[in-house]
Each structure stands twice: as C-alpha cells, then as structure tokens.
Design a protein around this motif. Sequence first.
Motif, PDB file in Angstrom:
ATOM      1  N   ILE A  65       0.869  -1.175   0.000  1.00  0.00           N
ATOM      2  CA  ILE A  65       0.000   0.000   0.000  1.00  0.00           C
ATOM      3  C   ILE A  65       0.905   1.223   0.000  1.00  0.00           C
ATOM      4  O   ILE A  65       1.865   1.295   0.773  1.00  0.00           O
ATOM      5  CB  ILE A  65      -0.914   0.004   1.234  1.00  0.00           C
ATOM      6  CG1 ILE A  65      -1.825  -1.223   1.188  1.00  0.00           C
ATOM      7  CG2 ILE A  65      -1.722   1.279   1.297  1.00  0.00           C
ATOM      8  CD1 ILE A  65      -2.690  -1.373   2.423  1.00  0.00           C
ATOM      9  N   ALA A  66       0.601   2.158  -0.895  1.00  0.00           N
ATOM     10  CA  ALA A  66       1.426   3.361  -1.002  1.00  0.00           C
ATOM     11  C   ALA A  66       1.344   4.183   0.276  1.00  0.00           C
ATOM     12  O   ALA A  66       0.281   4.309   0.882  1.00  0.00           O
ATOM     13  CB  ALA A  66       0.969   4.195  -2.187  1.00  0.00           C
ATOM     14  N   ASP A  67       2.471   4.728   0.679  1.00  0.00           N
ATOM     15  CA  ASP A  67       2.547   5.582   1.858  1.00  0.00           C
ATOM     16  C   ASP A  67       2.189   6.998   1.429  1.00  0.00           C
ATOM     17  O   ASP A  67       3.025   7.760   0.947  1.00  0.00           O
ATOM     18  CB  ASP A  67       3.962   5.519   2.438  1.00  0.00           C
ATOM     19  CG  ASP A  67       4.109   6.321   3.720  1.00  0.00           C
ATOM     20  OD1 ASP A  67       3.120   6.946   4.151  1.00  0.00           O
ATOM     21  OD2 ASP A  67       5.221   6.325   4.275  1.00  0.00           O
ATOM     22  N   LYS A  68       0.926   7.361   1.583  1.00  0.00           N
ATOM     23  CA  LYS A  68       0.429   8.647   1.118  1.00  0.00           C
ATOM     24  C   LYS A  68       1.192   9.809   1.742  1.00  0.00           C
ATOM     25  O   LYS A  68       1.543  10.772   1.054  1.00  0.00           O
ATOM     26  CB  LYS A  68      -1.063   8.779   1.397  1.00  0.00           C
ATOM     27  CG  LYS A  68      -1.649  10.075   0.859  1.00  0.00           C
ATOM     28  CD  LYS A  68      -3.148  10.081   1.015  1.00  0.00           C
ATOM     29  CE  LYS A  68      -3.838  11.328   0.579  1.00  0.00           C
ATOM     30  NZ  LYS A  68      -3.118  12.453   0.142  1.00  0.00           N
ATOM     31  N   ALA A  69       1.459   9.742   3.020  1.00  0.00           N
ATOM     32  CA  ALA A  69       2.166  10.837   3.693  1.00  0.00           C
ATOM     33  C   ALA A  69       3.555  11.038   3.097  1.00  0.00           C
ATOM     34  O   ALA A  69       4.002  12.178   2.907  1.00  0.00           O
ATOM     35  CB  ALA A  69       2.266  10.552   5.188  1.00  0.00           C
ATOM     36  N   PHE A  70       4.239   9.951   2.754  1.00  0.00           N
ATOM     37  CA  PHE A  70       5.574  10.040   2.157  1.00  0.00           C
ATOM     38  C   PHE A  70       5.510  10.761   0.817  1.00  0.00           C
ATOM     39  O   PHE A  70       6.276  11.689   0.555  1.00  0.00           O
ATOM     40  CB  PHE A  70       6.165   8.640   1.989  1.00  0.00           C
ATOM     41  CG  PHE A  70       7.442   8.610   1.210  1.00  0.00           C
ATOM     42  CD1 PHE A  70       8.630   9.022   1.789  1.00  0.00           C
ATOM     43  CD2 PHE A  70       7.460   8.184  -0.105  1.00  0.00           C
ATOM     44  CE1 PHE A  70       9.825   9.006   1.082  1.00  0.00           C
ATOM     45  CE2 PHE A  70       8.635   8.167  -0.825  1.00  0.00           C
ATOM     46  CZ  PHE A  70       9.820   8.568  -0.234  1.00  0.00           C
ATOM     47  N   PHE A  71       4.585  10.353  -0.052  1.00  0.00           N
ATOM     48  CA  PHE A  71       4.501  10.965  -1.371  1.00  0.00           C
ATOM     49  C   PHE A  71       3.962  12.389  -1.314  1.00  0.00           C
ATOM     50  O   PHE A  71       4.352  13.240  -2.112  1.00  0.00           O
ATOM     51  CB  PHE A  71       3.664  10.074  -2.308  1.00  0.00           C
ATOM     52  CG  PHE A  71       4.397   8.823  -2.695  1.00  0.00           C
ATOM     53  CD1 PHE A  71       5.454   8.854  -3.572  1.00  0.00           C
ATOM     54  CD2 PHE A  71       4.032   7.600  -2.143  1.00  0.00           C
ATOM     55  CE1 PHE A  71       6.137   7.710  -3.916  1.00  0.00           C
ATOM     56  CE2 PHE A  71       4.713   6.445  -2.481  1.00  0.00           C
ATOM     57  CZ  PHE A  71       5.769   6.506  -3.365  1.00  0.00           C
ATOM     58  N   ASP A  72       3.079  12.676  -0.374  1.00  0.00           N
ATOM     59  CA  ASP A  72       2.623  14.047  -0.194  1.00  0.00           C
ATOM     60  C   ASP A  72       3.778  14.936   0.217  1.00  0.00           C
ATOM     61  O   ASP A  72       3.908  16.081  -0.224  1.00  0.00           O
ATOM     62  CB  ASP A  72       1.499  14.121   0.847  1.00  0.00           C
ATOM     63  CG  ASP A  72       0.176  13.628   0.295  1.00  0.00           C
ATOM     64  OD1 ASP A  72       0.066  13.481  -0.938  1.00  0.00           O
ATOM     65  OD2 ASP A  72      -0.737  13.390   1.121  1.00  0.00           O
ATOM     66  N   LEU A  74       6.931  14.455  -0.528  1.00  0.00           N
ATOM     67  CA  LEU A  74       7.801  14.638  -1.695  1.00  0.00           C
ATOM     68  C   LEU A  74       7.271  15.727  -2.621  1.00  0.00           C
ATOM     69  O   LEU A  74       8.036  16.498  -3.179  1.00  0.00           O
ATOM     70  CB  LEU A  74       7.920  13.334  -2.485  1.00  0.00           C
ATOM     71  CG  LEU A  74       8.841  12.258  -1.935  1.00  0.00           C
ATOM     72  CD1 LEU A  74       8.780  11.039  -2.829  1.00  0.00           C
ATOM     73  CD2 LEU A  74      10.265  12.767  -1.842  1.00  0.00           C
ATOM     74  N   SER A  75       5.953  15.753  -2.804  1.00  0.00           N
ATOM     75  CA  SER A  75       5.377  16.707  -3.746  1.00  0.00           C
ATOM     76  C   SER A  75       5.104  18.060  -3.111  1.00  0.00           C
ATOM     77  O   SER A  75       4.725  19.004  -3.814  1.00  0.00           O
ATOM     78  CB  SER A  75       4.081  16.142  -4.327  1.00  0.00           C
ATOM     79  OG  SER A  75       3.101  16.033  -3.321  1.00  0.00           O
ATOM     80  N   GLY A  76       5.253  18.167  -1.807  1.00  0.00           N
ATOM     81  CA  GLY A  76       5.027  19.440  -1.153  1.00  0.00           C
ATOM     82  C   GLY A  76       3.600  19.647  -0.691  1.00  0.00           C
ATOM     83  O   GLY A  76       3.260  20.698  -0.173  1.00  0.00           O
ATOM     84  N   ASN A  77       2.740  18.668  -0.905  1.00  0.00           N
ATOM     85  CA  ASN A  77       1.357  18.773  -0.458  1.00  0.00           C
ATOM     86  C   ASN A  77       1.270  18.340   0.998  1.00  0.00           C
ATOM     87  O   ASN A  77       1.774  17.293   1.383  1.00  0.00           O
ATOM     88  CB  ASN A  77       0.426  17.878  -1.293  1.00  0.00           C
ATOM     89  CG  ASN A  77       0.357  18.345  -2.727  1.00  0.00           C
ATOM     90  OD1 ASN A  77       0.564  19.518  -3.003  1.00  0.00           O
ATOM     91  ND2 ASN A  77       0.070  17.435  -3.626  1.00  0.00           N
ATOM     92  N   LEU A  78       0.628  19.129   1.821  1.00  0.00           N
ATOM     93  CA  LEU A  78       0.479  18.767   3.229  1.00  0.00           C
ATOM     94  C   LEU A  78      -0.962  18.536   3.568  1.00  0.00           C
ATOM     95  O   LEU A  78      -1.861  19.045   3.095  1.00  0.00           O
ATOM     96  CB  LEU A  78       1.064  19.860   4.126  1.00  0.00           C
ATOM     97  CG  LEU A  78       2.548  20.090   3.922  1.00  0.00           C
ATOM     98  CD1 LEU A  78       3.012  21.263   4.762  1.00  0.00           C
ATOM     99  CD2 LEU A  78       3.342  18.855   4.294  1.00  0.00           C
TER     100      LEU A  78
END
Length: 78
Positions: A65-72, A74-78
């Motif tokens: 399962i993708a780690d949403k917090a990690f990718f957010d 990376l992209s700068g989305n909080l």
Amino acid sequence: MVIPEPDGQVDTPDGKLASAGREGPTDAIRAPCGCDRRSEGARPLSVRLRPIVERYRALPDGGEIADKAFFDDLSGNL
C-alpha cells in the motif's frame, strides 16, 4: 501549399533540407511533420503498444500500500 513568411526564415531551412536530401522542399517539410507517405502503412499505436502492456500486466502485484504521507511530503502537499 505556400506558407507566407515575411522574413524568409522558413525558406532557408527547408531549402537546406531539400538540397541535403536531394528532395523537393515540400517533401523535406512533410517528413518531419509526420505527413510522409511512407508512414501510411504504419501500424496503429495500440497495436505497437500491445506487447508493452502485456508485459506490464504480467508483472506480479506487489501487494504494498502506497505511503500517502511520504509521497505528499515529496510533492510538497500537506
């Protein structure tokens, strides 16, 4: 079809292409535009991509399962 070009910037490059390839200016322009007559027998994109799609679908499911917090983060989305 003639494309009017007031400063002549188009006339020079297509003339150079034509003289280098020993073809007319119209043919020199058609090839890079994808209007080349040789491409009429080309296979459709869906047919050319089919082997790649089949290889992708044959890969096993990772089950992760993708780690949403990690990718957010990376992209700068909080």
